[in-house]
Design a protein around this motif. Structure first.
Motif, short mmCIF file in Angstrom:
data_model
loop_
_atom_site.label_atom_id
_atom_site.label_comp_id
_atom_site.label_asym_id
_atom_site.label_seq_id
_atom_site.Cartn_x
_atom_site.Cartn_y
_atom_site.Cartn_z
N LEU A 413 49.28 5.94 -14.99
CA LEU A 413 49.16 7.19 -14.25
C LEU A 413 48.32 7.01 -12.98
O LEU A 413 48.59 7.63 -11.95
CB LEU A 413 48.54 8.25 -15.15
CG LEU A 413 49.39 8.68 -16.36
CD1 LEU A 413 48.65 9.69 -17.20
CD2 LEU A 413 50.73 9.23 -15.91
N LEU A 414 47.29 6.15 -13.08
CA LEU A 414 46.49 5.84 -11.89
C LEU A 414 47.35 5.16 -10.83
O LEU A 414 47.31 5.52 -9.65
CB LEU A 414 45.33 4.94 -12.29
CG LEU A 414 44.53 4.29 -11.15
CD1 LEU A 414 43.91 5.34 -10.23
CD2 LEU A 414 43.45 3.38 -11.70
N PHE A 432 47.73 13.86 -11.25
CA PHE A 432 47.71 12.75 -12.21
C PHE A 432 46.32 12.16 -12.35
O PHE A 432 45.91 11.76 -13.45
CB PHE A 432 48.71 11.68 -11.78
CG PHE A 432 50.13 12.00 -12.14
CD1 PHE A 432 50.54 11.96 -13.47
CD2 PHE A 432 51.06 12.36 -11.17
CE1 PHE A 432 51.85 12.26 -13.82
CE2 PHE A 432 52.37 12.66 -11.52
CZ PHE A 432 52.76 12.62 -12.84
N LEU A 433 45.57 12.09 -11.26
CA LEU A 433 44.21 11.54 -11.34
C LEU A 433 43.32 12.41 -12.22
O LEU A 433 42.54 11.89 -13.04
CB LEU A 433 43.62 11.43 -9.93
CG LEU A 433 44.22 10.36 -9.03
CD1 LEU A 433 43.74 10.53 -7.60
CD2 LEU A 433 43.87 8.95 -9.52
N GLU A 434 43.41 13.72 -12.07
CA GLU A 434 42.61 14.62 -12.90
C GLU A 434 43.02 14.52 -14.36
O GLU A 434 42.19 14.60 -15.27
CB GLU A 434 42.74 16.06 -12.40
CG GLU A 434 42.11 16.32 -11.04
CD GLU A 434 40.58 16.26 -11.09
OE1 GLU A 434 40.02 16.06 -12.17
OE2 GLU A 434 39.95 16.41 -10.01
N THR A 449 38.55 1.41 -14.61
CA THR A 449 39.57 2.39 -14.27
C THR A 449 38.95 3.66 -13.69
O THR A 449 39.46 4.23 -12.73
CB THR A 449 40.42 2.73 -15.51
OG1 THR A 449 40.97 1.51 -16.05
CG2 THR A 449 41.56 3.67 -15.16
N HIS A 450 37.80 4.08 -14.25
CA HIS A 450 37.14 5.29 -13.75
C HIS A 450 36.63 5.11 -12.32
O HIS A 450 36.67 6.05 -11.52
CB HIS A 450 36.00 5.68 -14.68
CG HIS A 450 36.43 6.62 -15.76
ND1 HIS A 450 36.63 7.97 -15.57
CD2 HIS A 450 36.75 6.39 -17.06
CE1 HIS A 450 37.04 8.53 -16.68
NE2 HIS A 450 37.11 7.61 -17.62
N ALA A 456 39.97 7.08 -5.71
CA ALA A 456 41.25 7.68 -5.32
C ALA A 456 41.12 9.19 -5.13
O ALA A 456 41.70 9.76 -4.21
CB ALA A 456 42.30 7.35 -6.37
N LEU A 457 40.35 9.84 -6.01
CA LEU A 457 40.14 11.28 -5.86
C LEU A 457 39.41 11.61 -4.56
O LEU A 457 39.75 12.57 -3.87
CB LEU A 457 39.32 11.81 -7.05
CG LEU A 457 40.10 12.10 -8.33
CD1 LEU A 457 39.14 12.38 -9.48
CD2 LEU A 457 41.05 13.29 -8.14
#
Length: 476
Positions: A413-414, A432-434, A449-450, A456-457
């Protein structure tokens, strides 16, 4: 006391140390500290360096480098912040040892004025370049927004220019080798090699510096990945084998990589030294260690993947090398080289075909989704956007069928969100990020990943123009 006695006593005083003597001592002490670190004596290494970090460029650089290596291994936000601040301080220490530039100097490069530099000053140049490069790496790791990208890129550019000038100095017919030339030349080759990924540069590092084996190990690690990108599995295996025997940083990772490369050998390929991938995978869990009281995320990932081989009838991993390459961000590297990306895509297609021919197991969906994720990345970098999107969505749609490799879903998803960001589909990307941020916990490499999600956010919610002014001023 008469004047003659005073003169006699003064003549017995120890002569002041030269800068060369200081440099010799610093290099020797820092090499010993790195030996301690690579033998997992983390605190001992830091303590041995700490007293001189304000006075010695090599102590400051080595101290900060060890903290950065910890940050890179743990992905802990506090470690990353601490390493970044310490590396900035180390850069300031290195600046004190650099030759003070005049207006005339600013119009000439190191090649034309290197005869005016002492050995200590020329070593200060390479230490300064290394600080810039490592600060850039931390900048990218901590925050991938546009402003940070520009800041990091400027650091990289300045570091690259310095390394290239230092390489020209070494090649200059007027260059006079100092007492510590092997350290200097090895550092230059490693720095230039880091930019070119030019396999020969790393080999030259090993040839030029024969005393500090851990320096070789850094080159072995880079060479292992260089040959991985070129799909030369036997040569990559050779370097993983060397690391597993000579270096103690992470035996579990090295042995896992050895086993992973053996999985890529064809049926006609001779397996060197009689090694067997099943036996190697089974040995990985017993090699786990902790650095500064923390387990290495890469080791935990390798151990989880190796558990498939503990049963009497193990189910083989389909592409363990190419999966670990994702963990180390290798697809972003080969993504700049279409021929390497095409080659990797072929290896993944072959693995997918082999999986289709094999008897179905309860891990079939896990294995299919691993390949889909990696193929999706290759397709993205080759500009095949709709196909890449289909591969990432496949993993999302099969989420409930995945048995063990739960890290695949948030990462798919990321990658899908990053694909949408590249197409300026910001609303879709943020959605998708949220979702990833809120709905997925306790999976492999979660901290890594976080970090990418947060970056990205930030990119999705901010204007590319914001904060770009005065970035150059903040770099140094």
């Amino acid at each position: 006391m008469d004047a003659q006695s005073i003169r006699r006593r003064s003549s017995k005083k120890k002569a002041p140390r030269s800068s060369t003597q200081d440099l010799n001592a610093a290099l020797s002490e820092c090499m010993a500290a790195v030996d301690l670190f690579l033998n997992n004596k983390f605190q001992d290494a830091l303590v041995s360096l700490q007293a001189k970090t304000n006075d010695s460029m090599y102590h400051a650089l080595t101290y900060a480098t060890i903290l950065e290596m910890q940050a890179m291994m743990t992905f802990d936000s506090r470690d990353i912040l601490n390493a970044g601040n310490t590396m900035k301080e180390a850069q300031a220490i290195c600046q004190k040892f650099r030759k003070k530039s005049t207006v005339a100097d600013s119009f000439s490069n190191l090649v034309h004025r290197h005869n005016q530099l002492t050995e200590e000053e020329i070593h200060a140049e390479i230490c300064y370049a290394e600080c810039l490069l490592q600060r850039a790496a931390l900048t990218f790791l901590q925050d991938e927004n546009m402003v940070s990208f520009i800041k990091g890129s400027i650091k990289v550019r300045n570091s690259y220019q310095t390394y290239r000038e230092l390489e020209s100095v070494i090649n200059s017919p007027n260059y006079v080798k100092g007492e510590n030339h092997p350290h200097f030349e090895g550092g230059v080759k490693l720095g230039v090699g880091a930019f070119n990924l030019a396999i020969r540069r790393f080999e030259e590092c090993c040839e030029n510096q024969q005393h500090w084996k851990e320096f070789h190990h850094m080159c072995y690690w880079e060479l292992m990945w260089c040959f991985t990108y070129k799909r030369q599995w036997k040569v990559a295996y050779f370097y993983a084998d060397l690391l597993s025997k000579e270096n103690t940083w992470s035996k579990a990772t090295y042995v896992y990589m050895k086993a992973a490369y053996l999985c890529m050998f064809g049926p006609e390929d001779y397996k060197p030294f009689g090694d067997d991938e099943v036996a190697l995978f089974r040995a990985v869990p017993s090699l786990k260690l902790k650095i500064a009281g923390k387990s290495l995320p890469t080791e935990k990932f390798a151990i989880r993947k190796s558990r498939r081989y503990l049963s009497p009838s193990p189910v083989p991993l389909p592409v363990p090398v190419l999966e670990m390459m994702y963990v180390w961000n290798g697809y972003a590297v080969i993504g700049k080289c279409p021929d390497l990306t095409e080659g990797m895509l072929k290896s993944l297609a072959d693995a997918e075909a082999a999986l289709d021919r094999s008897p179905a197991t309860d891990l079939l969906v896990d294995d299919q989704c691993v390949i889909k994720l990696l193929k999706g990345l290759c397709l993205k970098y080759l500009g095949k956007i709709p196909e890449a999107e289909d591969h990432f969505l496949y993993i999302h749609l099969n989420e409930k069928k995945i048995k063990y490799d739960h890290y695949l879903i948030p990462n798919a998803l990321l990658e899908l969100a990053l694909l949408y960001l590249d197409q300026d589909r910001r609303e879709d990307a943020v959605k998708f990020l949220e979702r990833v941020k809120q709905n997925y916990k306790n999976y492999s490499m979660e901290t890594r990943t976080h970090f990418r999600i947060q970056a990205a956010l930030h990119q999705a919610k901010s204007s590319p123009e914001n904060g770009i002014h005065s970035v150059e001023a903040e770099v140094s």
